[in-house]
Enzyme design. Sequence first.
Site, short mmCIF file in Angstrom:
data_model
loop_
_atom_site.label_atom_id
_atom_site.label_comp_id
_atom_site.label_asym_id
_atom_site.label_seq_id
_atom_site.Cartn_x
_atom_site.Cartn_y
_atom_site.Cartn_z
N TYR A 297 0.83 -1.21 0.00
CA TYR A 297 0.00 0.00 0.00
C TYR A 297 0.86 1.26 0.00
CZ TYR A 297 -4.14 2.77 1.29
OH TYR A 297 -5.17 3.66 1.32
N TYR A 347 -5.62 5.22 -7.37
CA TYR A 347 -5.91 4.95 -5.96
C TYR A 347 -7.36 4.55 -5.80
CZ TYR A 347 -6.12 5.84 -0.88
OH TYR A 347 -6.28 5.74 0.48
#
Lengths: 389, 80
Positions: A297, A347
């Site tokens: 991430y 994202y």
Amino acid sequence: MARALRGVAAIVGIGQTEFSKDAGRSETQLACEAIEAALADAGLGTDDMDGLVSYTIDPVEETELVRSLGTPEITWSSRVPYGGAGSQGVLLHAAAAVACGAADVVVAYRALRARSGQRFGAAGKPAPSATSGHSGTTAMQWCSPFGVLTPASWMALNATRYMHTFGVTSEDFGRAVVQLRAYAATNPNAHFFGRPIGLADHQASRWIAEPCMRLFDCCQETDGSVAIVITAADRAGDTRHPIVIETAVGAALFEQEVASDHYREDLSVMDGTVALARQLFDATGIRRAEIDVAMIYDAFSPILLMQLEALGFCGFGEAKDFIAEGNLGPKGALPCNTNGGLIGEGYIHGMNLTLEAVRQLRGDSANQLDTPQLALVSASRTGTILRRP
Amino acid sequence: MELSGAGTVYSYAVLHHPRNPKFTYPLVTALVDLVEGIRMVTNLVDIEPGDVRIGMPVRVTFVPAAGDMYVPVFERREAS
């Protein structure tokens, strides 16, 4: 330690919308499109779906989805807290549900308009509530009076300390970003498709939060949706290209904040990710050396380095050297975020990383590696290990 | 517990973008560890952004915020 959940479920379909800066339609519409695509990828239809899981902060209501998709019956649904840090927790919930028989075909989804909708830090944004919809950032009330209003500013306070502790520089973060942008440049689905950068370009990008985050260290604000179809492993054999959920775990650490995580003794180590690594590796017996490709991430480049260390792929303070040696590249020890990551591709709050892990194991990534068998996805507090069957 | 208002800078970030009209940029934000062991998110005032250092001794001062409220921010102090 919790007993590891091993191989009981499989990802049998993935789907997504285009990733853009202005989708021009609602989150509900985006979610419906991604879910229909994922079910079709699995060879299933909206009639087959009987379970739903998303993030607590996702704006799409289950009732709207069921009505819009014409699904006759949902027997189970769930939501996972902690925002993006919880993004792999949807797989833990889904795997548990299909393993125990609460649902047969679970769809995990996330839809957002992070650019064309409400943006972080914008003027006129309502004051954050003390509970923030279980986003894991209850301490925002102690940040906002001082202008610490955005995820970049919350995490920058940790990142500067990390730099200080281990002698890390903006150039060290830049070398990670250059690799992510190289992957994005050859991924037609990526925002930065066709636009690789060098370290000098990274260093020329403007400061967002000095001395740790330049513009190019930050993920995209993206409109779009992704969806993943999960069934029990023993049913997945009927589908076209199942990928086994070898394990899926969460390490929530309720006493800690997720994004505005400022009150632990040593902020240069991501303790939550150390706990995640114990669950992913120690509890399963899977060795780090067995991981062929990792998705980590990368909302901001510093937390990519910090997770590499906390997951144990290198020692604390050594991620800068690990990256400088080229280990995140296609020929490296740990090819990482081969879609370009959240920084290079887009994202969708971390769940698009799971899709890329599935594509690598199926063999149809835009930056396909040579037959990877095991893929790790880390969202810092939740994670999964996926296996080609 | 009564606090002395003295602390040291544990970490900091000088914010440039995005710019909220309620604040002045570059905005020096910091984590300050009070000598009593409490950590706070705060701002540093009366200091050039380039002069901020981790470990720097600071002391509290109060600046007006919304309405009749004040918020605790920090300025440099001589190390004792």
